[in-house]
Every structure is written in structure tokens, then in C-alpha cells.
Motif scaffolding. Structure first.
Motif, PDB file in Angstrom:
ATOM      1  N   LEU A  87       1.881  -2.924  -3.566  1.00  0.00           N
ATOM      2  CA  LEU A  87       1.163  -1.824  -4.213  1.00  0.00           C
ATOM      3  C   LEU A  87       1.488  -0.483  -3.546  1.00  0.00           C
ATOM      4  CD1 LEU A  87      -2.322  -3.493  -4.811  1.00  0.00           C
ATOM      5  CD2 LEU A  87      -0.638  -2.856  -6.548  1.00  0.00           C
ATOM      6  N   LEU A  88       1.671  -0.496  -2.249  1.00  0.00           N
ATOM      7  CA  LEU A  88       2.029   0.732  -1.536  1.00  0.00           C
ATOM      8  C   LEU A  88       3.417   1.218  -1.942  1.00  0.00           C
ATOM      9  CD1 LEU A  88       0.673  -0.251   1.982  1.00  0.00           C
ATOM     10  CD2 LEU A  88      -0.192   1.607   0.562  1.00  0.00           C
ATOM     11  N   THR A  89       4.313   0.261  -2.165  1.00  0.00           N
ATOM     12  CA  THR A  89       5.671   0.618  -2.596  1.00  0.00           C
ATOM     13  C   THR A  89       5.655   1.216  -3.994  1.00  0.00           C
ATOM     14  OG1 THR A  89       6.605  -1.165  -1.252  1.00  0.00           O
ATOM     15  CG2 THR A  89       7.985  -0.287  -3.032  1.00  0.00           C
ATOM     16  N   ALA A  90       4.809   0.657  -4.851  1.00  0.00           N
ATOM     17  CA  ALA A  90       4.778   1.085  -6.255  1.00  0.00           C
ATOM     18  C   ALA A  90       3.966   2.356  -6.482  1.00  0.00           C
ATOM     19  CB  ALA A  90       4.201  -0.044  -7.119  1.00  0.00           C
ATOM     20  N   ASN A  91       3.083   2.690  -5.546  1.00  0.00           N
ATOM     21  CA  ASN A  91       2.163   3.817  -5.775  1.00  0.00           C
ATOM     22  C   ASN A  91       2.191   4.785  -4.596  1.00  0.00           C
ATOM     23  OD1 ASN A  91       0.592   2.843  -8.324  1.00  0.00           O
ATOM     24  ND2 ASN A  91       0.567   1.081  -6.950  1.00  0.00           N
ATOM     25  N   PRO A  92       2.777   5.961  -4.780  1.00  0.00           N
ATOM     26  CA  PRO A  92       2.890   6.924  -3.680  1.00  0.00           C
ATOM     27  C   PRO A  92       1.577   7.584  -3.279  1.00  0.00           C
ATOM     28  CG  PRO A  92       3.753   7.858  -5.711  1.00  0.00           C
ATOM     29  CD  PRO A  92       3.476   6.427  -5.995  1.00  0.00           C
ATOM     30  N   LYS A  93       0.548   7.498  -4.134  1.00  0.00           N
ATOM     31  CA  LYS A  93      -0.728   8.148  -3.808  1.00  0.00           C
ATOM     32  C   LYS A  93      -1.875   7.211  -4.167  1.00  0.00           C
ATOM     33  CE  LYS A  93      -3.289  11.761  -2.635  1.00  0.00           C
ATOM     34  NZ  LYS A  93      -4.585  11.079  -2.591  1.00  0.00           N
ATOM     35  N   ILE A  94      -2.523   6.687  -3.123  1.00  0.00           N
ATOM     36  CA  ILE A  94      -3.694   5.820  -3.286  1.00  0.00           C
ATOM     37  C   ILE A  94      -4.804   6.397  -2.413  1.00  0.00           C
ATOM     38  CG2 ILE A  94      -4.642   3.499  -3.004  1.00  0.00           C
ATOM     39  CD1 ILE A  94      -1.782   2.410  -3.224  1.00  0.00           C
ATOM     40  N   ASP A  95      -5.984   6.495  -2.984  1.00  0.00           N
ATOM     41  CA  ASP A  95      -7.114   7.053  -2.238  1.00  0.00           C
ATOM     42  C   ASP A  95      -8.082   5.991  -1.718  1.00  0.00           C
ATOM     43  OD1 ASP A  95      -6.605   9.965  -2.644  1.00  0.00           O
ATOM     44  OD2 ASP A  95      -6.799   9.385  -4.756  1.00  0.00           O
ATOM     45  N   ALA A  96      -8.174   4.871  -2.415  1.00  0.00           N
ATOM     46  CA  ALA A  96      -9.117   3.824  -1.993  1.00  0.00           C
ATOM     47  C   ALA A  96      -8.692   2.469  -2.529  1.00  0.00           C
ATOM     48  CB  ALA A  96     -10.533   4.154  -2.467  1.00  0.00           C
ATOM     49  N   VAL A  97      -9.151   1.433  -1.824  1.00  0.00           N
ATOM     50  CA  VAL A  97      -8.821   0.051  -2.176  1.00  0.00           C
ATOM     51  C   VAL A  97     -10.114  -0.759  -2.240  1.00  0.00           C
ATOM     52  CG1 VAL A  97      -7.599  -2.045  -1.463  1.00  0.00           C
ATOM     53  CG2 VAL A  97      -6.614   0.213  -0.961  1.00  0.00           C
ATOM     54  N   PHE A  98     -10.288  -1.519  -3.330  1.00  0.00           N
ATOM     55  CA  PHE A  98     -11.345  -2.519  -3.385  1.00  0.00           C
ATOM     56  C   PHE A  98     -10.689  -3.892  -3.327  1.00  0.00           C
ATOM     57  CE2 PHE A  98     -13.920  -5.482  -6.099  1.00  0.00           C
ATOM     58  CZ  PHE A  98     -14.899  -5.732  -5.136  1.00  0.00           C
TER      59      PHE A  98
END
Length: 316
Positions: free
Chosen positions: A207-218
Motif C-alpha cells: 500500500l505504501l508503494t501504491a500510495n504516495p500520500k497516506i494520512d491514517a491507517v485502520f
């Protein structure tokens, strides 16, 4: 009728009554219990196994208790249930690997005279009772924390898990919250991390590879969340996001007490009490003290954060 014949009939009648009484008395003694769980690599299920064992031994200290895990394998769990039938298990506390695929096995157990209680997750039909945490509430609390901290705006990912009711209910509760905030975007919600730390590490890495901007994880449980945090740290993106999860496990408590951890909240369950209650309910149903329950029995959860973890008693 001759007196001797009459006396013989009375004796036989009394003997028959005594035999029936003996069989009834034996049926009221708890001698064999089994519980089949998701994975004994997860501390949550270890505590469930302890809860079943302790509750059974309170009823009969000499009871034989079998604690096993199917590792979410339907075939393995179905075969185990057949083994319990052959062994004469009286009460089974079952954590179904699949709410539909296990129905035939549960029906076989019921036909053989076994009492079955579905615990932690529900089964579609066949069980005498279902007892779970309030998993919709668990997802709601964890994701409301996210929404509040993000002030209603941000990119989030849901690290999903096995397709059992406990997981699907948590995700449903989470999505109900995010649906109220049009500026919260769910980047991913369908990646199954298997409910494990290794799975959380792998899925979060992708998911980190696919998404350059993540603010939170559930994450759907604490092991998944702990694995996700490891992936985030390996990617050196820990300043970018934070994590919430479900369980209130010892590992979550450790993370919440660590000022450097980005694991910020967990909806805490009580696996020991839930499993112990499942065994007690099963025995009460078997002995006629309680009728089979059609509606799931829900146990409330509470949100544990860095602010209140000091007062949280934990699973022990």
C-alpha cells in the motif's frame, strides 16, 4: 398374575428407571469440551482458549478440554469438528473460519448431540448461540478517532482481513464513520492481511508503494496494525501517518505506551471473558437452564488511546 411375576416386573421397572436416571445424571456432567480457533499465533486466541479451559474446569475440574486452531482453513476446521463428534465432545466453542462454509459441519455436530456456540465471529446458521464483541462499535470507535484527528480531511487505508463477521463488521463500522466525512478518501479497503503481523507488514508495504500520500491507517486487529507500523518505519514514512486497530492486546498496550509509536488507538475486546461466557452459555443450554439464543450476544468494547492506556487493565 402370580406374585413372583409381578415382583419381577416391578424390579425390572425399577431397574429401567435407575438406568434412565443414571444416563440422565451422566449427561449432566461436563466431561469433554473443545474449542477450535482462528490462530494460536495470535494472543487474542490464546486468551480465548484459556477462557474456555478455565470456565470448563469451574464446572468440572476433571473435564477434558481440547484447544486447537484451524489457521482460517475451512477444511481443517471441518475435519476437526468430525473428530470432536467421534470423541464425544459435549460442548464446542467454535471460531468459524467461514460463516457459511462451516454450516454443514456444525449441523453434523448438532445431529450428533453436540452443543455448539459460535464465539468472536458469527456463523450463518446451526449454532445454539453466538457471542461476539460489538465489532461494528469497534470499527466505529477506531475510525471516529481517525476522523477527529484528521479534522475530517485526509487519505486513509483500511488493512482488511479474513472474511469472517468480526472483520466485516469492523470494516462496516469504520466505513459508516468515513461516509460522514466527504473529504476523507479511502484509498484501499480490500487487501486481506490475514489478521497477522506478517500479513500487515506485507500488505502495508504494498500500500505504501501504491500510495504516495497516506494520512491514517485502520487495521482490523492489533497484529495487523503492529505489522503495518513496521512497514511504515521501514519505508521511513512514520511522520506522515498514524494507525488505529482493534483488540486492546498486550502488544497494542506496549505500542500505546511508547511515545515514539504511531500506533495511537485500539478498540479493546475481552477475549477471555467472551470465551468463558461462550462455554457457560453452551453448558446452560445443554442442561436446560437457558434456551438456544437466536440473536447474537454482543459484548461492548472501549477505545484505548495513549491518553487512557495507563488506566486500562488489559487482557490479564
Amino acid at each position: 398374575m402370580k406374585r413372583s411375576t409381578k415382583n419381577l416386573l416391578i424390579a425390572l421397572s425399577l431397574g429401567s428407571a435407575l438406568t434412565v436416571g443414571l444416563v440422565w445424571a451422566q449427561s449432566q456432567q461436563l466431561t469433554k469440551v473443545a474449542t477450535n480457533l482462528g490462530s494460536l499465533g495470535n494472543p487474542f486466541f490464546i486468551r480465548m482458549g484459556q477462557g474456555v479451559t478455565d470456565a470448563a474446569k469451574k464446572i468440572n475440574p476433571g473435564v477434558q478440554v481440547t484447544v486447537e486452531a484451524a489457521e482460517y482453513d475451512v477444511g481443517k476446521q471441518s475435519a476437526a469438528i468430525d473428530n470432536y463428534i467421534a470423541a464425544g465432545v459435549q460442548v464446542l466453542v467454535l471460531n468459524p473460519a467461514d460463516p457459511e462454509a462451516l454450516v454443514p459441519a456444525v449441523k453434523r455436530a448438532k445431529a450428533a448431540g453436540m452443543t455448539v456456540v459460535s464465539a468472536d465471529v458469527g456463523i450463518k446458521e446451526g449454532a445454539d448461540a453466538i457471542i461476539t464483541s460489538n465489532n461494528v462499535q469497534a470499527g466505529t470507535l477506531a475510525c471516529q478517532f481517525i476522523a477527529n484527528r484528521l479534522k475530517g480531511t485526509g487519505n486513509v487505508v483500511i488493512v482488511n482481513g479474513p472474511p469472517v463477521t468480526a472483520v466485516t463488521d469492523r470494516v462496516a463500522g469504520c466505513k459508516q464513520v468515513f461516509a460522514k466525512f466527504p473529504n476523507i478518501k479511502i484509498l484501499s479497503d480490500n487487501q486481506n492481511a490475514g489478521g497477522s503481523r506478517d500479513g500487515g507488514l506485507k500488505v502495508m508495504t504494498d500500500l505504501l508503494t501504491a500510495n504516495p500520500k497516506i494520512d491514517a491507517v485502520f487495521a482490523i486487529n492489533d497484529p495487523t496494525g503492529i505489522g503495518a507500523e513496521l512497514a511504515i518505519r521501514q519505508a521511513k514514512r512514520e511522520k506522515e501517518m498514524f494507525i488505529t486497530a482493534v483488540d486492546g492486546s498486550p502488544d497494542a498496550v506496549k505500542a500505546l505506551k511508547d511515545p515514539n509509536s504511531i500506533f495511537l488507538a485500539s478498540s479493546a475486546q475481552d477475549p477471555y471473558t467472551m470465551a468463558a461466557r461462550a462455554l457457560e452459555i453452551g453448558w446452560d443450554i445443554r442442561t436446560g437452564k437457558m434456551k438456544p439464543q437466536t440473536a447474537p450476544i454482543l459484548i461492548p468494547v472501549q477505545l484505548i488511546t495513549k491518553q487512557n492506556v495507563g488506566s486500562y487493565k488489559g487482557w490479564e
